[in-house]
Enzyme design. Structure first.
Site, PDB file in Angstrom:
ATOM      1  N   GLY A  90      -5.113  49.314 -18.230  1.00  0.00           N
ATOM      2  CA  GLY A  90      -4.547  50.648 -18.380  1.00  0.00           C
ATOM      3  C   GLY A  90      -4.767  51.100 -19.807  1.00  0.00           C
ATOM      4  O   GLY A  90      -5.904  51.109 -20.288  1.00  0.00           O
ATOM      5  N   SER A 122      -8.817  43.812 -19.188  1.00  0.00           N
ATOM      6  CA  SER A 122      -8.837  45.071 -19.931  1.00  0.00           C
ATOM      7  C   SER A 122      -7.724  45.114 -20.972  1.00  0.00           C
ATOM      8  O   SER A 122      -7.746  44.343 -21.922  1.00  0.00           O
ATOM      9  CB  SER A 122      -8.754  46.235 -18.934  1.00  0.00           C
ATOM     10  N   ALA A 123      -6.736  45.989 -20.830  1.00  0.00           N
ATOM     11  CA  ALA A 123      -5.644  46.051 -21.797  1.00  0.00           C
ATOM     12  C   ALA A 123      -4.911  44.719 -21.882  1.00  0.00           C
ATOM     13  O   ALA A 123      -4.477  44.291 -22.958  1.00  0.00           O
ATOM     14  CB  ALA A 123      -4.661  47.161 -21.421  1.00  0.00           C
ATOM     15  N   HIS A 159     -14.796  45.824 -21.967  1.00  0.00           N
ATOM     16  CA  HIS A 159     -15.635  46.926 -21.464  1.00  0.00           C
ATOM     17  C   HIS A 159     -16.720  47.282 -22.484  1.00  0.00           C
ATOM     18  O   HIS A 159     -17.169  48.437 -22.542  1.00  0.00           O
ATOM     19  CB  HIS A 159     -14.819  48.186 -21.178  1.00  0.00           C
ATOM     20  N   GLU A 194     -18.606  43.903 -19.052  1.00  0.00           N
ATOM     21  CA  GLU A 194     -17.939  43.820 -17.754  1.00  0.00           C
ATOM     22  C   GLU A 194     -18.613  42.766 -16.881  1.00  0.00           C
ATOM     23  O   GLU A 194     -19.822  42.800 -16.668  1.00  0.00           O
ATOM     24  CB  GLU A 194     -17.943  45.175 -17.070  1.00  0.00           C
TER      25      GLU A 194
END
Length: 235
Positions: A90, A122-123, A159, A194
């Site tokens: 997020g 991710s986050a 990413h 990724e």
């Protein structure tokens, strides 16, 4: 002993949520019946309950149950008693803000350092580094600190995208932005493409997946790190 998977992303193009990682996750969470999910990074468009259901559908494929931390009255107890922990993606600014607001940043770090299996995407991966300063996210909220879990002794850029030499876009590339970070900071930064992830077992950090990662150091030319490489020397 630390037991951590730090993934660049939760979803690869054309695949389902966590699909490319499921074989790894089955082993990683082998001794866990239930996974504690931290959905705090999502700024909108999906509720914590909806986000948790999405995660639960993925983990059901490897016969794991999922419980959202927001379902507990005491977040600290939820972390202390967790069999395994997953922090999803997020916005990193929001995630860090919420972890500090609920006084669980330090507890989460200590719990994972003492061996509770952890997955970040991710986050949820950004916060595994020493600071969140190399995130790609917009600062939609102001966290009390940029300091994060410190589970690995360097920073991450999940990413990570290579510069497109054919693009007519005149804005900054990821390389440029990481270079700007290094104008004021000495921490190494690993650009995770990724499909790549870090497997942390104790003090050993191994790059996994089919792709190389890009390592940035202050005042040095970036280098490519081959999959399977031991990154324990980085600091």
């Amino acid at each position: 002993m630390k037991n951590i998977l730090i993934a660049s992303t939760s979803t690869l193009h054309g695949g389902d949520y966590l699909e490319y990682l499921l074989a790894e996750l089955k082993v990683h969470f082998e001794h866990c019946k239930t996974i504690l999910f931290i959905p705090f990074a999502q700024p909108g468009g999906i509720s914590h309950d909806e986000y948790t259901k999405k995660v639960a559908l993925a983990f059901a494929k490897i016969n794991k149950e999922v419980k959202g931390i927001h379902e507990f009255e005491d977040f600290s107890d939820a972390i202390k008693n967790a069999e395994g922990i997953f922090t999803g993606g997020g916005n990193t600014f929001l995630l860090v803000s919420q972890l500090y607001k609920n006084n669980i940043m330090t507890l989460l770090a200590e719990t994972v350092k003492y061996g509770t299996p952890y997955l970040g995407t991710s986050a949820g991966s950004n916060i595994c580094g020493l600071t969140m300063q190399t995130t790609n996210d917009m600062p939609i909220i102001y966290p009390p600190s940029f300091q994060t879990l410190g589970l690995i002794p360097f920073n991450l850029n999940p990413h990570y995208l290579d510069p497109d030499l054919q693009s007519k876009h005149m804005g900054e590339t990821r390389d440029t932005r990481i270079g700007e970070f290094h104008s004021f900071n000495t921490l190494p930064v690993l650009g995770l493409r990724e499909g790549s992830w870090l497997d942390v077992k104790g003090d050993k950090i191994t790059l996994k997946g089919s792709l190389t990662a890009r390592l940035f150091r202050q005042n040095q030319t970036p280098t490519e790190i081959e999959t399977g490489s031991d990154l324990s020397y980085l600091k």
